[in-house]
Design a protein around this motif. Structure first.
Motif, PDB file in Angstrom:
ATOM      1  N   UNK A 719      44.863  62.768  14.874  1.00 42.98           N
ATOM      2  CA  UNK A 719      44.744  61.627  13.971  1.00 42.98           C
ATOM      3  C   UNK A 719      43.287  61.236  13.801  1.00 42.98           C
ATOM      4  N   UNK A 720      42.580  61.125  14.918  1.00 45.83           N
ATOM      5  CA  UNK A 720      41.160  60.745  14.872  1.00 45.83           C
ATOM      6  C   UNK A 720      40.342  61.792  14.131  1.00 45.83           C
ATOM      7  N   UNK A 721      40.637  63.072  14.381  1.00 48.50           N
ATOM      8  CA  UNK A 721      39.885  64.156  13.756  1.00 48.50           C
ATOM      9  C   UNK A 721      40.085  64.170  12.237  1.00 48.50           C
ATOM     10  N   UNK A 722      41.331  64.045  11.776  1.00 48.71           N
ATOM     11  CA  UNK A 722      41.608  64.133  10.335  1.00 48.71           C
ATOM     12  C   UNK A 722      41.100  62.911   9.570  1.00 48.71           C
ATOM     13  N   UNK A 723      41.305  61.726  10.138  1.00 46.22           N
ATOM     14  CA  UNK A 723      40.831  60.516   9.462  1.00 46.22           C
ATOM     15  C   UNK A 723      39.304  60.502   9.423  1.00 46.22           C
TER      16      UNK A 723
END
Length: 826
Positions: A719-723
């Motif tokens: 989640x952190x990587x994609x956002x």
């Protein structure tokens, strides 16, 4: 007869060309009513006619070169190529002729798409580096697959037929760049500039035509701007009025006011003009009305838009835009948009202030609060000069807004206090299951009472009240004294608010307050108050309600926010405890709530974010009665929590990111036959797509799918990587350094710090990383950390889920459009 700037113009009148060449036409805008046949004029200009292969010739002395058809390709054989060299601006009536010699094989062209249906006024301007034949084939293929500009697709599939499409090359573009590596880029740039110029020249932008955007000088979505309150007509070049002969205007009457019958008649006449391909007359009629008449006409037009379809809807939208232009003709596009004019109404009054009034009785409906507060004598007593300049404006006024009492859910629901008060985990002796007393309402899948049937309530008054819904507000009749005291309390609160805001002593308002109190007392004394007195059921039946709460948790229902559910208290608490203790989503945390909140406060202070509520969210659940097998949705109620403010700020930022990626994808996939953006905001986009599939008969079946559990299954690292990747993309595309967030949590791009909350790309990523890795909930005195997924109930959670899934969809589609084997699938 002579040619001026590519237009065929007579010395004594202004002529409008028609495609059939035989229409007699008039120019009522200039007071002219003379019969001319365009065929007569063309016969003087054209010396050759269509040969065996459909070619058209024009006398060279006039500098006009014809458009010719080869007669061999599909475009020419089926009549899609329109060889008539004349075309016109449907709105202004200005006529043009093709000045370049072209045929179906000509490349590097700006072209015009028209409809073969008689009197259809809609046009589309496009450009292509390919030949006319190739571009026409691409359009026809796009109509079959849906890979076509929105309004062109809808027009030739829903309103008229694909076979009605006609294409005419109107400009041939050439570049002198000899370098093959840069020649194509130079050609593309010049084609876009000429396309933009032609769109404005022919007024073919929505709602006047089928073009949906402008590329230069900055990308602009016409539909989005129009729906946001812009006046599209103000973008077009200003029309220079030339009157050769004076005459009266039959339709364009400047009356001081219009009756309803006259307005209906005017609108009917305007619709008839549109249907007869005489948009110019519509513009002339509206331009001849005075401002009051235009405003009344625009209001009538707006009332008819929701029920209109097809060409009628285009007509009404265009008339609405023309009304907004002529009502404020002195304003340019930017000034009009910034002044925020209401469609069909008066200018929004930005100089007003709201006074909240408690709606304690229906008798308040009989009081005209606006008239009393804005009484001239009372306004003179208001200390406006001691406040901000807006209170001294001539058009300043007070507005009243009602504050409703709390709905019955505040007295019915008991999930929060039960969870917080049961802090002794080992002692559950006081919590007993009484489901055997309500055997008719036991859910067989769980063996306990879990129902939304209000018949479980034995008290008739409570049962009748529950049937009104979760959000029903009980209204009781009050005496005159109650109403007066409530009003005095509301006005005192308003005065105290202004005193604190402007650091002003409240005594400066005393004279105004006394006059307002006196005015309201006189009005209320003359009110006819109902003599019937009622007592709130929540109070009169409190004992039976408390007894019901001893056995059940009363809460809402998932996907049915106005319904009430009754859940066995013991089962409810055991089920939440099972979710926290026996799933991988949460893990028990030894840290104290005070220490966790202290860390939240410390982090938020780094970004000037105030933390007002220093508690952790608590968890509760809602039943999913719409599922075949009973399930529950677990929600972290963080309306008053230490990360609430941080979550609201990130929600505003992610909303801005969402809008930005949608705009980028609309541009990237515009002519790819699909979309990289699949986030649905409401039912409108779904219904539009379904209507398209039905009209084109492309779909044999439609299926929908749902995630059983989405929010609690999203891995934090991904989640952190994609956002973070989306945040980086948007900052690079915008070429700015900051995102500013105002007090209403609305975010905007900026090259400078303009507010208390101004964040760089690194700040946004850091805040998001911290929020995802510091999700805590409390239950019965214990603290749990969410290690997988994001909590439902957090402000930014929906946007996080949408953008996370969007990242995968976008990348899959972007790769698929380049793969011939996968492109047919999407």
């Amino acid at each position: 007869m002579k040619l001026r700037s590519g237009r065929v113009v007579d010395d004594e009148s202004l002529l409008i060309s028609r495609d059939d060449g035989n229409d007699a036409f008039t120019d009522s805008e200039y007071g002219i009513n003379q019969d001319f046949s365009i065929g007569d004029i063309r016969s003087q200009v054209m010396e050759t006619t269509m040969g065996s292969q459909g070619s058209v010739g024009v006398d060279e002395q006039y500098g006009v070169s014809p458009v010719s058809a080869c007669g061999k390709c599909v475009t020419c054989n089926k009549g899609f190529l329109k060889t008539d060299p004349s075309y016109c601006n449907k709105v202004t009536g200005e006529c043009f002729t093709v000045t370049d010699k072209m045929d179906c094989k000509t490349t590097g062209i700006v072209y015009l798409i028209t409809c073969a249906v008689e009197n259809c006024p809609l046009q589309y301007v496009g450009q292509s580096v390919n030949s006319v034949n190739t571009r026409c084939i691409q359009h026809r293929s796009g109509l079959r697959s849906g890979n076509e500009p929105k309004f062109v697709r809808d027009h030739f599939t829903m309103i008229h037929n694909p076979s009605d499409l006609r294409i005419t090359p109107i400009k041939k573009i050439a570049v002198e760049d000899e370098d093959p590596t840069t020649k194509r880029k130079s050609l593309c740039d010049k084609l876009k500039e000429e396309e933009n110029s032609s769109i404005l020249q022919l007024n073919s932008l929505f709602p006047y035509g089928l073009n949906d955007r402008l590329e230069k000088p900055k990308y602009m979505d016409a539909e989005e701007q129009f729906l946001s309150g812009a006046c599209i007509y103000k973008i077009f070049p200003k029309v220079t009025s030339r009157r050769y002969n004076r005459g009266s205007r039959n339709l364009a009457r400047s009356l001081s006011s219009y009756s309803d019958e006259e307005l209906d008649h005017e609108l009917s006449e305007l619709k008839n003009c549109y249907k007869s391909d005489n948009i110019r007359q519509c513009r002339t009629v509206i331009g001849g009305l005075n401002q009051r008449a235009i405003t009344s006409l625009c209001s009538l037009i707006i009332s008819e838009i929701p029920n209109s379809v097809g060409l009628e809807k285009y007509c009404l939208l265009m008339l609405k835009d023309l009304c907004n232009h002529f009502r404020t003709r002195s304003l340019d596009y930017a000034t009009y948009f910034n002044n925020k004019f209401k469609m069909g109404g008066k200018k929004v009054n930005n100089f007003n202030d709201f006074i909240p009034i408690s709606f304690i009785s229906k008798d308040l409906d009989n009081i005209d609060f606006g008239k009393i507060f804005n009484d001239t004598e009372l306004l003179k007593l208001f200390p406006s000069k001691k406040l901000s300049p807006k209170y001294s404006k001539e058009d300043f006024s007070f507005s009243c807004c009602f504050k409703q009492d709390n709905p019955i859910r505040h007295n019915i629901c008991n999930y929060r206090p039960n969870i917080l008060n049961c802090s002794d985990l080992e002692n559950d002796s006081n919590i007993k299951c009484n489901c055997h007393l309500f055997s008719n309402f036991i859910d067989s899948s769980v063996g306990h009472v879990v129902t939304g049937n209000v018949d479980i309530v034995s008290n008739k008054k409570l049962r009748k009240l529950f049937k009104k819904g979760y959000n029903y507000i009980e209204s009781t009749l009050k005496s005159k004294d109650n109403i007066i005291n409530s009003l005095k309390n509301d006005i005192n609160n308003y005065v105290n608010k202004l005193s604190r805001k402007f650091s002003l002593n409240a005594r400066f308002f005393d004279e105004w307050k006394d006059a307002v109190f006196s005015k309201f007392s006189d009005v209320i004394e003359n009110l006819k108050i109902s003599k019937k007195r009622t007592v709130a059921i929540m109070k009169s039946e409190k004992k039976d309600l408390d007894k019901l709460k001893e056995s059940f948790i009363l809460t809402g229902v998932d996907k049915a926010c106005n319904n009430i559910s009754f859940i066995c208290k013991k089962y409810y608490l055991d089920n939440i405890n099972l979710e926290l203790e026996r799933t991988n989503t949460y893990e028990y945390c030894n840290a104290k709530e005070e220490d966790i909140v202290k860390d939240h406060v410390s982090f938020c202070s780094k970004f000037k974010i105030d933390v007002n509520d220093r508690v952790l969210p608590f968890i509760h659940m809602l039943p999913k009665f719409h599922k075949p097998v009973l399930d529950f949705r677990y929600i972290a109620a963080g309306i008053k929590s230490s990360t609430k403010q941080l979550s609201k700020i990130l929600s505003g930022i992610l909303t801005l990111i969402d809008r930005n990626v949608k705009r980028m994808d609309n541009f990237q996939f515009k002519f790819s036959g699909t979309s990289g953006y699949w986030i649905v905001k409401n039912k409108d986009s779904v219904c539009s797509k379904l209507n398209y599939l039905n009209n084109m008969h492309y779909a044999n079946s439609i299926r929908s799918f749902d995630f059983k559990k989405l929010y609690t299954n999203l891995p934090h690292d991904k989640v952190i990587d994609k956002i973070s990747d989306l945040v980086n993309r948007c900052f690079l595309e915008q070429k700015v350094e900051y995102i500013n967030v105002n007090d209403s949590f609305k975010a905007s791009w900026s090259s400078k710090k303009k507010s208390k909350w101004s964040f760089t790309r690194e700040d946004v990523i850091e805040m998001f990383d911290y929020l995802i890795n510091n999700i805590y909930v409390k239950f019965r005195g214990r603290v749990y950390k969410q290690v997988i997924g994001i909590p439902m109930g957090s402000d930014c959670a929906p946007k996080v889920a949408d953008l996370f899934l969007y990242w995968y969809e976008h990348n899959y589609v972007a790769g698929a459009v380049k793969n011939p084997e996968l492109k047919s699938v999407i």
